[in-house]
Design a protein around this motif. Sequence first.
Motif, PDB file in Angstrom:
ATOM      1  N   GLN A 171      82.851  43.279 -24.256  1.00  0.00           N
ATOM      2  CA  GLN A 171      81.601  43.624 -24.933  1.00  0.00           C
ATOM      3  C   GLN A 171      81.285  45.120 -24.811  1.00  0.00           C
ATOM      4  OE1 GLN A 171      78.407  41.189 -23.470  1.00  0.00           O
ATOM      5  NE2 GLN A 171      79.559  39.287 -23.614  1.00  0.00           N
ATOM      6  N   GLY A 172      82.161  45.851 -24.173  1.00  0.00           N
ATOM      7  CA  GLY A 172      81.930  47.277 -23.978  1.00  0.00           C
ATOM      8  C   GLY A 172      81.237  47.616 -22.688  1.00  0.00           C
ATOM      9  N   ARG A 173      80.996  46.646 -21.850  1.00  0.00           N
ATOM     10  CA  ARG A 173      80.352  46.910 -20.557  1.00  0.00           C
ATOM     11  C   ARG A 173      81.390  47.492 -19.614  1.00  0.00           C
ATOM     12  NH1 ARG A 173      75.314  44.189 -20.868  1.00  0.00           N
ATOM     13  NH2 ARG A 173      75.288  42.808 -22.679  1.00  0.00           N
ATOM     14  N   ARG A 174      81.046  48.555 -18.938  1.00  0.00           N
ATOM     15  CA  ARG A 174      82.004  49.268 -18.118  1.00  0.00           C
ATOM     16  C   ARG A 174      81.614  49.358 -16.650  1.00  0.00           C
ATOM     17  NH1 ARG A 174      84.683  47.915 -21.418  1.00  0.00           N
ATOM     18  NH2 ARG A 174      86.194  49.034 -22.715  1.00  0.00           N
ATOM     19  N   ARG A 175      80.398  49.003 -16.310  1.00  0.00           N
ATOM     20  CA  ARG A 175      79.996  49.021 -14.906  1.00  0.00           C
ATOM     21  C   ARG A 175      79.631  47.596 -14.494  1.00  0.00           C
ATOM     22  NH1 ARG A 175      79.819  53.444 -12.289  1.00  0.00           N
ATOM     23  NH2 ARG A 175      78.324  52.650 -10.759  1.00  0.00           N
ATOM     24  N   VAL A 176      80.683  46.825 -14.254  1.00  0.00           N
ATOM     25  CA  VAL A 176      80.540  45.401 -13.947  1.00  0.00           C
ATOM     26  C   VAL A 176      80.550  45.215 -12.434  1.00  0.00           C
ATOM     27  CG1 VAL A 176      81.544  43.107 -14.219  1.00  0.00           C
ATOM     28  CG2 VAL A 176      81.622  44.755 -16.117  1.00  0.00           C
ATOM     29  N   LEU A 177      79.527  44.565 -11.930  1.00  0.00           N
ATOM     30  CA  LEU A 177      79.376  44.345 -10.495  1.00  0.00           C
ATOM     31  C   LEU A 177      80.130  43.081 -10.075  1.00  0.00           C
ATOM     32  CD1 LEU A 177      77.881  45.050  -7.807  1.00  0.00           C
ATOM     33  CD2 LEU A 177      76.000  43.607  -8.621  1.00  0.00           C
ATOM     34  N   ALA A 178      81.004  43.221  -9.066  1.00  0.00           N
ATOM     35  CA  ALA A 178      81.663  42.070  -8.441  1.00  0.00           C
ATOM     36  C   ALA A 178      80.758  41.585  -7.326  1.00  0.00           C
ATOM     37  CB  ALA A 178      83.034  42.466  -7.904  1.00  0.00           C
ATOM     38  N   GLU A 210      84.417  51.172  -5.811  1.00  0.00           N
ATOM     39  CA  GLU A 210      84.066  50.383  -4.625  1.00  0.00           C
ATOM     40  C   GLU A 210      82.565  50.122  -4.548  1.00  0.00           C
ATOM     41  OE1 GLU A 210      84.942  48.025  -1.688  1.00  0.00           O
ATOM     42  OE2 GLU A 210      86.572  49.356  -2.312  1.00  0.00           O
ATOM     43  N   THR A 211      81.741  51.014  -5.111  1.00  0.00           N
ATOM     44  CA  THR A 211      80.288  50.814  -5.045  1.00  0.00           C
ATOM     45  C   THR A 211      79.832  49.660  -5.938  1.00  0.00           C
ATOM     46  OG1 THR A 211      79.753  52.375  -6.843  1.00  0.00           O
ATOM     47  CG2 THR A 211      79.967  53.274  -4.615  1.00  0.00           C
ATOM     48  N   LEU A 212      80.719  49.196  -6.816  1.00  0.00           N
ATOM     49  CA  LEU A 212      80.382  48.062  -7.682  1.00  0.00           C
ATOM     50  C   LEU A 212      80.892  46.741  -7.116  1.00  0.00           C
ATOM     51  CD1 LEU A 212      80.955  49.637 -11.203  1.00  0.00           C
ATOM     52  CD2 LEU A 212      78.768  48.950 -10.190  1.00  0.00           C
ATOM     53  N   VAL A 213      81.137  46.701  -5.822  1.00  0.00           N
ATOM     54  CA  VAL A 213      81.503  45.466  -5.120  1.00  0.00           C
ATOM     55  C   VAL A 213      80.409  45.169  -4.117  1.00  0.00           C
ATOM     56  CG1 VAL A 213      83.183  44.306  -3.643  1.00  0.00           C
ATOM     57  CG2 VAL A 213      83.967  45.900  -5.416  1.00  0.00           C
ATOM     58  N   CYS A 214      79.774  44.010  -4.269  1.00  0.00           N
ATOM     59  CA  CYS A 214      78.642  43.652  -3.408  1.00  0.00           C
ATOM     60  C   CYS A 214      79.013  42.469  -2.519  1.00  0.00           C
ATOM     61  CB  CYS A 214      77.421  43.309  -4.261  1.00  0.00           C
ATOM     62  SG  CYS A 214      75.959  42.856  -3.292  1.00  0.00           S
ATOM     63  N   PRO A 215      79.105  42.659  -1.196  1.00  0.00           N
ATOM     64  CA  PRO A 215      79.420  41.544  -0.300  1.00  0.00           C
ATOM     65  C   PRO A 215      78.230  40.591  -0.165  1.00  0.00           C
ATOM     66  CG  PRO A 215      79.818  43.684   0.734  1.00  0.00           C
ATOM     67  CD  PRO A 215      78.997  43.931  -0.488  1.00  0.00           C
ATOM     68  N   VAL A 216      78.531  39.296  -0.077  1.00  0.00           N
ATOM     69  CA  VAL A 216      77.523  38.273   0.235  1.00  0.00           C
ATOM     70  C   VAL A 216      78.201  37.259   1.148  1.00  0.00           C
ATOM     71  CG1 VAL A 216      75.790  36.698  -0.658  1.00  0.00           C
ATOM     72  CG2 VAL A 216      76.619  38.566  -2.108  1.00  0.00           C
ATOM     73  N   GLU A 217      77.648  37.046   2.337  1.00  0.00           N
ATOM     74  CA  GLU A 217      78.326  36.202   3.321  1.00  0.00           C
ATOM     75  C   GLU A 217      78.363  34.745   2.898  1.00  0.00           C
ATOM     76  OE1 GLU A 217      78.161  35.051   8.086  1.00  0.00           O
ATOM     77  OE2 GLU A 217      76.688  36.426   7.234  1.00  0.00           O
ATOM     78  N   LEU A 218      77.196  34.158   2.634  1.00  0.00           N
ATOM     79  CA  LEU A 218      77.132  32.757   2.211  1.00  0.00           C
ATOM     80  C   LEU A 218      76.842  32.696   0.719  1.00  0.00           C
ATOM     81  CD1 LEU A 218      75.140  31.117   5.145  1.00  0.00           C
ATOM     82  CD2 LEU A 218      77.618  31.296   4.843  1.00  0.00           C
ATOM     83  N   TRP A 219      77.369  31.695   0.054  1.00  0.00           N
ATOM     84  CA  TRP A 219      77.263  31.624  -1.399  1.00  0.00           C
ATOM     85  C   TRP A 219      76.184  30.627  -1.814  1.00  0.00           C
ATOM     86  CZ3 TRP A 219      82.983  31.728  -3.556  1.00  0.00           C
ATOM     87  CH2 TRP A 219      83.523  33.006  -3.320  1.00  0.00           C
TER      88      TRP A 219
END
Length: 349
Positions: A171-178, A210-219
């Motif tokens: 869709q043209g999105r370029r700053r996708v957060l993991a 790397e700044t677009l990777v967000c850790p989350v311990e429990l889902w």
Amino acid sequence: MHDVARIAGVSIKTVSNVINDFPHVRAETRARVRKAIEELEYLPNLSARGLRSGRTGVISLIVPDIRNAYFSELADAVMWAAEARGLSVIIEQAGYDRNRELLLLRGPRTQLVDGILYSALALGEEDAGVLDSVNTPVVLLGERIFNGPTDHVTMQNVEGVQAATEHLLGQGRRRVLAFGSHPGEEIGSAGLRLVGYKRALANAGVEFDETLVCPVELWLRADGAKAMRDYLARNIPFDGVVAFNDLLALGAMRVMQEAGIRIPHDVAVVGFDNIDETKYTLPSLSSIDPGREEIAEVAVEYLIERIASADTPLPPREHLTAFRLIERESSAPNRPATAPESLPSPVLL
């Protein structure tokens, strides 16, 4: 059984054959026996039958956390698959405790079931040898142990998240957060899904940030909400979110909307698991359907085969289920996507 046999006018052996659904019983005789069973409200003694046959007709499903909607819906699918094959299911939850996982796998309760469907979370590849000492037939679910001595049924984590990321990049999105990584993890779901995310970026020629990777311990929802609230406070621009499960996505969407972020206009979101709730959120959540029903069907069938061949062990088998992207409102391509310079200030709750 004596009473049933007397009323039906047959031998006790014939009653046993009908109860155990043996095929070589005439239809008329079978009908008489079943009528007598109904009249007497007779219930077979399953414990006694188990002592004679060595089977209980019960299997165990061990999952990490039944609060996680994926596992509750997986349990539902397993119970239906087992019932269709004449089996009952005991559900055990291990939490996130390695000692409890080992206890449920090797403890005395394993003697009460014919086989175990086992979704490990705290154990890992280095614990594969533990399964060699388990006397009860086991089929592995999930991603923690890939090279164990038994069957393994799981989903395509890498390919699924790759498809979700490509959907947003297309869709043209370029700053996708993991959203939902576990730093340092390689084998588990989070590690594999991060691989899929990176692969999609590389294929699209988008540099990994790397700044677009967000850790989350429990889902869980609450963890997704807290992680998104903290991430928004960093004021890092993004225009898409690939959440590593649906519950994380739902918690994150709530916080983003409270912060004034429009979904999907400002930020498009895709989850993973396709739990039932995703159809009814506002907006409805796009998600990767990992093939939960297929996992249940194949896993139960594999386990039945292992139970039946206990004296002649089968070689390990691996089954990866098919997946599909379910597109809903949260990622509807309703605008040309351009990465925002900044996001609205978060509303702190």
